[in-house]
Design a protein around this motif. Structure first.
Motif, PDB file in Angstrom:
ATOM      1  N   GLU A  58       0.863  -1.183   0.000  1.00  0.00           N
ATOM      2  CA  GLU A  58       0.000   0.000   0.000  1.00  0.00           C
ATOM      3  C   GLU A  58       0.899   1.232   0.000  1.00  0.00           C
ATOM      4  N   ARG A  60       0.984   5.477  -0.187  1.00  0.00           N
ATOM      5  CA  ARG A  60       0.309   6.776  -0.123  1.00  0.00           C
ATOM      6  C   ARG A  60       1.023   7.725  -1.077  1.00  0.00           C
ATOM      7  N   GLY A  64      -1.192  12.613  -0.244  1.00  0.00           N
ATOM      8  CA  GLY A  64      -2.310  11.764   0.138  1.00  0.00           C
ATOM      9  C   GLY A  64      -3.525  11.885  -0.753  1.00  0.00           C
ATOM     10  N   THR A  67      -4.250   6.583  -2.617  1.00  0.00           N
ATOM     11  CA  THR A  67      -3.405   5.507  -2.110  1.00  0.00           C
ATOM     12  C   THR A  67      -3.520   4.311  -3.041  1.00  0.00           C
TER      13      THR A  67
END
Length: 329
Positions: A58, A60, A64, A67
């Motif tokens: 995962e 980011r 932000g 993601t």
């Protein structure tokens, strides 16, 4: 006519390496260029396939905004024919060791390495660019030189092809470099077909000099400020260095020294740069008569305007007007 099986092109595997803070636009460029089906080419197999990989499952992205999840691990780099490294804004912070190692490993096995925008920093951190030519975004050029003085940075180009390592200077220049790779891999006809689908020029003239901001330099102590403002109001007049010195009530030699000390340039170079900047503004505002632009900016003749504009921006006046001129409705 269908190609014989022995003549079918092999699908070229592209890995896009992302880490925390990566710019999503450049990831989008990579996937748009190399990851989408191209039925308009009429080929029985895709010419490229894309895998997005990262040190974590995962990631980011920059600020932000989004993601990425479910991306491949860094072992995907080991099977790639081309590795693309997008940029990110925090370039003074080194990439993590796993990312640098993956880049080195790919290069060692003969993978073609490509950076988009400030992804050049990652290649330099991995040691791939020592003594080699590279490009990065103009806003980060001085930082790059300070951190990686051993790299031969080319600040004015849209991209650099240094054989097995290629680098694009900015986010949009990633499109230029990507289409160049299509052209290098498969020829101009196929690259032009891809550019038409993107609604993007297959080849842009000029370099990134045309996009560099040209703010008025800060003047320590303000001692040159009034003189610069006076001169900027009179660029269309036949101003000379002697006129500037007389206005400042100093000798030309003293004025030259003050410009060098406080602006890092000469009076003549500053005056010429301001005249070119004014000519650019006139063209942007819709003035099409080169003799008028040349006269109002103090460059004198259309021939001198052409020469100075090409030297400063890499473009002819007509190309600059096409790129930045006012839209006529």
């Amino acid at each position: 006519m269908a190609q014989e099986s022995s003549q079918l092109p092999r699908t070229h595997r592209v890995a896009v390496l992302v880490d925390a803070g990566t710019n999503p636009f450049e990831v989008g460029v990579a996937t748009e260029l190399f990851g989408l089906p191209r039925p308009e080419l009429g080929l029985p197999v895709p010419l490229y396939e894309v895998t997005v990989c990262a040190p974590t499952r995962e990631v980011r992205m920059n600020r932000g905004f989004l993601t990425l999840t479910g991306v491949a691990g860094l072992d995907a780099v080991d099977g790639a024919d081309t590795l693309i490294v997008p940029g990110r804004p925090d370039n003074v912070v080194p990439r993590e060791a796993a990312v640098r190692d993956a880049i080195r490993r790919a290069h060692a096995r003969g993978t073609r390495i490509v950076s988009f925008c400030t992804g050049t920093f990652a290649l330099a951190e991995a040691g791939l660019l020592d003594g080699r030519r590279a490009a990065t975004h103009w806003r980060w050029a001085e930082t790059f030189r300070r951190l990686h003085p051993e790299v031969l940075l080319e600040p004015d180009v849209l991209f650099v092809d240094d054989g097995d390592v290629l680098s694009a200077s900015g986010s949009a220049a990633a499109l230029d470099l990507g289409l160049y790779l299509w052209r290098r891999d498969h020829g101009a006809e196929i690259a032009n077909a891809v550019s038409r689908r993107l609604v993007f020029a297959a080849h842009r003239d000029g370099g990134q000099r045309q996009f560099v901001e040209r703010p008025l330099p800060e003047v320590p102590g303000g001692s040159l400020g009034p003189l610069l403002a006076w001169a900027q109001e009179r660029l269309g007049e036949p101003l000379t260095v002697a006129d500037l010195a007389a206005r400042a009530a100093v000798s030309p030699a003293t004025l030259h020294r003050r410009f060098r000390d406080r602006l890092g340039t000469t009076p003549l170079a500053w005056l010429t740069g301001e005249r070119v900047a004014l000519a650019c503004r006139l063209i942007e505002r819709g003035e099409t008569r080169l003799d008028v632009v040349a006269a109002r900016s103090g460059l004198g003749t259309a021939a001198n305007l052409r020469a100075r504009l090409r030297r400063e921006t890499g473009l002819s006046p007509s190309a600059y007007r096409k790129r930045f001129g006012a839209v006529v409705r």
